[in-house]
Design an enzyme around this catalytic site. Structure first.
Site, PDB file in Angstrom:
ATOM      1  N   GLU A   1       8.251   1.617  11.719  1.00  0.00           N
ATOM      2  CA  GLU A   1       9.106   2.656  11.490  1.00  0.00           C
ATOM      3  C   GLU A   1       8.670   3.971  11.259  1.00  0.00           C
ATOM      4  OE1 GLU A   1      12.684   2.178  10.913  1.00  0.00           O
ATOM      5  OE2 GLU A   1      12.542   0.044  11.078  1.00  0.00           O
TER       6      GLU A   1
ATOM      7  N   CYS B   1      13.321  10.779   7.657  1.00  0.00           N
ATOM      8  CA  CYS B   1      12.922  10.481   9.165  1.00  0.00           C
ATOM      9  C   CYS B   1      14.020  10.602  10.143  1.00  0.00           C
ATOM     10  CB  CYS B   1      12.659   8.967   9.073  1.00  0.00           C
ATOM     11  SG  CYS B   1      13.633   7.746   8.449  1.00  0.00           S
TER      12      CYS B   1
ATOM     13  N   GLU C   1       8.235  16.392  15.381  1.00  0.00           N
ATOM     14  CA  GLU C   1       8.760  16.094  13.986  1.00  0.00           C
ATOM     15  C   GLU C   1       8.074  17.377  13.020  1.00  0.00           C
ATOM     16  OE1 GLU C   1       7.829  12.760  11.871  1.00  0.00           O
ATOM     17  OE2 GLU C   1       9.834  12.368  11.347  1.00  0.00           O
TER      18      GLU C   1
ATOM     19  N   LYS D   1       0.921  -1.357   0.045  1.00  0.00           N
ATOM     20  CA  LYS D   1       0.060  -0.019  -0.038  1.00  0.00           C
ATOM     21  C   LYS D   1       1.083   1.240  -0.087  1.00  0.00           C
ATOM     22  CE  LYS D   1      -2.077   3.149   1.802  1.00  0.00           C
ATOM     23  NZ  LYS D   1      -1.962   4.470   1.280  1.00  0.00           N
TER      24      LYS D   1
END
Ligand code: NAD
Length: 525
Positions: A285, A319, A420, A209
């Site tokens: 993750e 990331c 973040e 996906k």
């Protein structure tokens, strides 16, 4: 400085010596070229299958122009894909294939990337906005990872512990089953390879996906995979569509044994909640807020461009971005002067322009999010010492470009320090000694990665051991290759990807206990 930055960037994916810039066309031609808007269906059971859910469009974040159309799949499409993956797994057609054959398929998938590197990187740049050189680096990283797992497929071994004269134990590893691979948009093909490589190597079947913004590049990759001989139908399936409907259907599905997810911590948390009802295996993750720590004894020729690219590579949409720069007090003023000078020279533009070093952020909503964080930093009293604005001059007006932005005077409780941002926005803080650096670096819910720049081994070891992250790069930024594991402490994730650790995540461990004595007394015990 620019040269230094380029050479550093070219090393980022561990493919030294590759000439990334292959396009020799004049800049004006590249920027004015019109690209065909391709439409993609789902890839299920070895066939291209339409949906009743309509389509969704991806747009070039540098120009706002449409790039591709992909299926806006329905929950029924997901069910269909899971059924096909289930059949391919339960029939044994893939898990019982000889490892050598699984390795061949993985090598061929890697080969399709290398064969069409230019075409695929063009589409990757059109959908993500990242510079062409970075797109090629990402694709080569994916090819490298798939080759690594082709070898690993032939090294899945168990053990035979003996604990008495006639008893034998076989400890064997078996594939987990049907895996849902949920992928973000920032590095869609390399992050897919981190999942697809170990899944196929171990004998799992998959339903992929992709993120909406990067469905086109993912399905274009699927087209090439679909043409490879010897991949039984249903082993690799891909469905596109929104995360909230299509992704969550995959997580809910009783036919899925494991979800391997990369994306934000918020989505990771939701996935874990939903997956808990069936206790399916979950790998997450997630996000990061990594510290980049520069000591006064560092080699500044490496530390300076390293710190600049640690945050501004991929416009901060990485990331592992070093989004909190910690600079030792003794060098703070001189280092930051050079840092600002260097960052102010970054060429921000369309990723198709070979001169571009930093592209746009991926979408208008990402732009709004980043600008919202810049406002919040200012309101909280931090000082913008570089950038801080959307770029709207000339061609920048068409896209979602943000200036490389530096905040100083940052406090630990500010949102820009704790959350973040996923954009080209850096927080800088001074620190005194090693303990101070460790304490500031650990003052976050995240624990993904970090960089340390120093020549003092004692200092390096103290800081590397004190920081609670899954990866620590010393005097470099980013991994040299797929042989080593990557993943997060704390709210940056669960489990590991890449390396043999990443392979083990797709394997179950079974103990078969054999009692080989004929004695009835022993059988009763
Ligand atoms: P996201 O969480 O919004 O989406 C990631 C994927 O999950 C997409 O495919 C999305 O469609 C899907 N999704 C969304 N909601 C879902 C749901 N309820 N159920 C199932 N699937 C759902 O993240 P993003 O914006 O695409 O990516 C950026 C994030 O990814 C950042 O936080 C970044 O740090 C993180 N990231 C982490 C790593 C890592 O290795 N740790 C690598 C790259 C990116």
């Amino acid at each position: 400085m620019v040269l230094l930055q380029s050479s550093l960037r070219n090393r980022q994916w561990g493919v030294d010596g590759t000439d990334f810039i292959s396009s020799r066309a004049p800049k004006a031609c590249i920027l004015q070229a019109k690209f065909e808007v391709k439409e993609y269906s789902n890839y299920i059971g070895g066939e291209w299958v339409g949906t009743s859910g309509g389509t969704m469009e991806s747009k070039n974040p540098a120009t706002g122009e449409p790039v591709s159309k992909a299926a806006r799949s329905t929950p029924d499409d997901v069910k269909h894909a899971v059924e096909e993956a289930r059949k391919a797994f339960d029939s044994g057609v893939w898990p019982s294939k000889r490892p050598a054959e699984r390795a061949r398929v993985l090598r061929e998938i890697s080969e399709v990337i290398r064969k069409d590197l230019d075409g695929l990187s063009l589409l990757l740049t059109l959908e993500t906005g990242k510079p062409l050189a970075d797109s090629k680096g990402e694709l080569l990283n994916a090819a490298n990872v798939l080759e690594y797992y082709a070898s690993a497929a032939r090294h899945i071994v168990g053990r035979v512990p003996r604990y008495s004269g006639t008893d034998v134990s076989l400890v064997v590893h078996e594939p987990v089953g049907v895996c849902g691979l949920i992928v973000p948009w920032n590095s869609p093909i390399s992050l897919l390879s981190w999942k697809l490589g170990p899944a196929l190597a171990s004998g799992c079947t998959v339903v992929i996906k992709p993120a909406g913004y990067t469905s086109g590049i993912t399905m274009e990759f699927m087209k090439r995979i679909g043409a490879i001989e010897g991949v039984p139908p249903g082993v690799i399936n891909a469905v596109t569509g929104p995360g909230e409907s299509v992704g969550s259907e995959l997580v809910k599905s009783p036919g899925v044994d494991k979800i391997s997810f990369t994306g934000s911590t918020e989505t990771g948390r939701r996935i874990m909640e939903v997956a808990s009802s069936s206790l399916k295996k979950v790998n997450l993750e997630c996000g990061g807020k990594s510290a980049d720590i520069v000591f006064d004894d560092a080699n500044m020729e490496a530390a300076l461009p390293g710190a600049v690219w640690s945050i501004f590579r991929s416009a901060g949409q990485s990331c592992n971005a070093g989004s909190r720069l910690l600079v030792q007090e003794t060098i703070y003023d001189s280092f930051m002067k050079q840092f600002r000078e260097s960052a102010s020279k970054i060429r921000v533009g369309n990723g198709l322009d070979p001169a571009t070093e930093m592209g746009p952020v991926v979408s208008e909503s990402q732009l709004d999010r980043v600008m919202g964080y810049i406002r919040s930093g200012e309101e909280d009293g931090a000082r913008v010492t570089l950038g801080g604005k959307r770029l709207v001059d000339g061609d920048h007006a068409k896209g979602f470009f943000v200036q490389p932005t530096v905040f100083e005077g940052v406090e630990g409780d500010m949102r820009i320090f704790q959350e973040e941002i996923f954009g080209p926005v850096l927080c800088v803080l001074p620190f005194g000694d090693e303990d101070d650096a460790i304490s500031i670096a650990n003052d976050t819910k995240f624990g993904l990665a970090g960089d340390v720049w120093s020549r003092n081994l004692v200092r390096i070891m103290k800081v590397s051991q004190g920081i609670r992250t899954g990866t620590l790069w010393v005097n470099r930024h980013l991994n040299p290759g797929p042989e080593v594991p990557f993943g997060g402490y704390k709210q940056s994730g669960l489990g590991r990807e890449t390396g043999m650790e990443g392979l083990m995540e797709f394997l179950q461990t079974k103990h078969i206990s054999l009692q080989l004595s004929e004695s009835s007394e022993r059988v009763r015990r």
